[in-house]
Design a protein around this motif. Sequence first.
Motif, short mmCIF file in Angstrom:
data_model
loop_
_atom_site.label_atom_id
_atom_site.label_comp_id
_atom_site.label_asym_id
_atom_site.label_seq_id
_atom_site.Cartn_x
_atom_site.Cartn_y
_atom_site.Cartn_z
N THR A 191 18.55 32.19 35.10
CA THR A 191 18.30 32.04 36.54
C THR A 191 17.79 33.35 37.13
O THR A 191 16.83 33.35 37.91
CB THR A 191 19.58 31.58 37.27
OG1 THR A 191 20.00 30.33 36.72
CG2 THR A 191 19.34 31.42 38.76
N GLU A 192 18.44 34.45 36.78
CA GLU A 192 18.01 35.75 37.29
C GLU A 192 16.56 36.04 36.88
O GLU A 192 15.73 36.43 37.71
CB GLU A 192 18.93 36.85 36.78
CG GLU A 192 18.53 38.22 37.27
CD GLU A 192 19.36 39.33 36.68
OE1 GLU A 192 19.44 40.39 37.32
OE2 GLU A 192 19.92 39.16 35.56
N CYS A 216 15.63 24.65 37.90
CA CYS A 216 17.09 24.61 37.72
C CYS A 216 17.56 23.27 37.16
O CYS A 216 18.58 23.19 36.49
CB CYS A 216 17.80 24.87 39.05
SG CYS A 216 17.86 26.61 39.50
N TRP A 256 21.12 35.39 44.65
CA TRP A 256 22.12 35.70 43.64
C TRP A 256 22.52 34.43 42.89
O TRP A 256 22.20 33.32 43.31
CB TRP A 256 23.35 36.36 44.26
CG TRP A 256 23.94 35.65 45.45
CD1 TRP A 256 23.72 35.93 46.77
CD2 TRP A 256 24.86 34.54 45.43
NE1 TRP A 256 24.43 35.06 47.56
CE2 TRP A 256 25.14 34.20 46.77
CE3 TRP A 256 25.45 33.80 44.42
CZ2 TRP A 256 26.01 33.16 47.11
CZ3 TRP A 256 26.31 32.76 44.76
CH2 TRP A 256 26.58 32.46 46.10
N VAL A 257 23.23 34.64 41.78
CA VAL A 257 23.74 33.53 40.97
C VAL A 257 25.10 33.94 40.43
O VAL A 257 25.34 35.12 40.16
CB VAL A 257 22.77 33.14 39.82
CG1 VAL A 257 22.57 34.29 38.86
CG2 VAL A 257 23.23 31.88 39.11
N ARG A 258 26.02 32.98 40.31
CA ARG A 258 27.34 33.26 39.74
C ARG A 258 27.94 31.99 39.16
O ARG A 258 27.61 30.87 39.59
CB ARG A 258 28.29 33.84 40.77
CG ARG A 258 28.66 32.87 41.89
CD ARG A 258 29.60 33.53 42.87
NE ARG A 258 29.77 32.67 44.06
CZ ARG A 258 30.21 33.12 45.21
NH1 ARG A 258 30.52 34.40 45.35
NH2 ARG A 258 30.35 32.30 46.22
N ALA A 287 24.20 29.33 43.30
CA ALA A 287 23.12 30.30 43.50
C ALA A 287 22.56 30.21 44.90
O ALA A 287 22.67 29.16 45.56
CB ALA A 287 22.00 30.06 42.49
N ARG A 317 23.05 31.88 33.81
CA ARG A 317 22.93 32.91 34.86
C ARG A 317 21.79 33.88 34.55
O ARG A 317 21.00 34.20 35.44
CB ARG A 317 24.24 33.68 35.03
CG ARG A 317 25.32 32.87 35.73
CD ARG A 317 26.60 33.66 35.85
NE ARG A 317 27.05 34.03 34.51
CZ ARG A 317 27.92 34.98 34.25
NH1 ARG A 317 28.45 35.68 35.22
NH2 ARG A 317 28.27 35.25 33.01
N VAL A 363 23.13 38.99 39.62
CA VAL A 363 24.20 38.14 39.06
C VAL A 363 25.50 38.68 39.63
O VAL A 363 25.79 39.87 39.52
CB VAL A 363 24.21 38.21 37.52
CG1 VAL A 363 25.38 37.41 36.96
CG2 VAL A 363 22.89 37.69 36.95
N THR A 406 21.35 27.40 49.37
CA THR A 406 22.48 27.61 48.47
C THR A 406 22.61 26.35 47.64
O THR A 406 22.56 25.24 48.19
CB THR A 406 23.78 27.85 49.27
OG1 THR A 406 23.59 28.97 50.14
CG2 THR A 406 24.96 28.12 48.33
#
Length: 96
Positions: free
Chosen positions: A26-27, A65, A38-40, A49, A23, A92, A10
């Motif tokens: 990243t996805e 990243c 996941w990413v938020r 993420a 985001r 996402v 994480t």
Amino acid sequence: MATTAVKTVTVRIEGRVQGVYYRAWTEQTARRLDLDGWVRNRRDGTVEAVFSGHPSQVDTMLRRCADGPPDAHVTNVIVTDEGGAPPAGFQVLPTH
């Protein structure tokens, strides 16, 4: 019997990372690397993420990243937790 190693982390990404396509980038990047997670966005202005997959692919994602998409300005990528297993696929999530 051989086992495939899986690494799960994480992370929190700091800097100018919201409103710059971070985001979605990243996805797309995680899917290309065949990672789950996941990413938020977070209300504090960071991005959070989870990346899970082959250790070398997770490490590649962490390095990417640090740069992010072209309009981002990343100041820090912090691994906040290691372990666990996210659901299959990459998504996402809503802002938290």
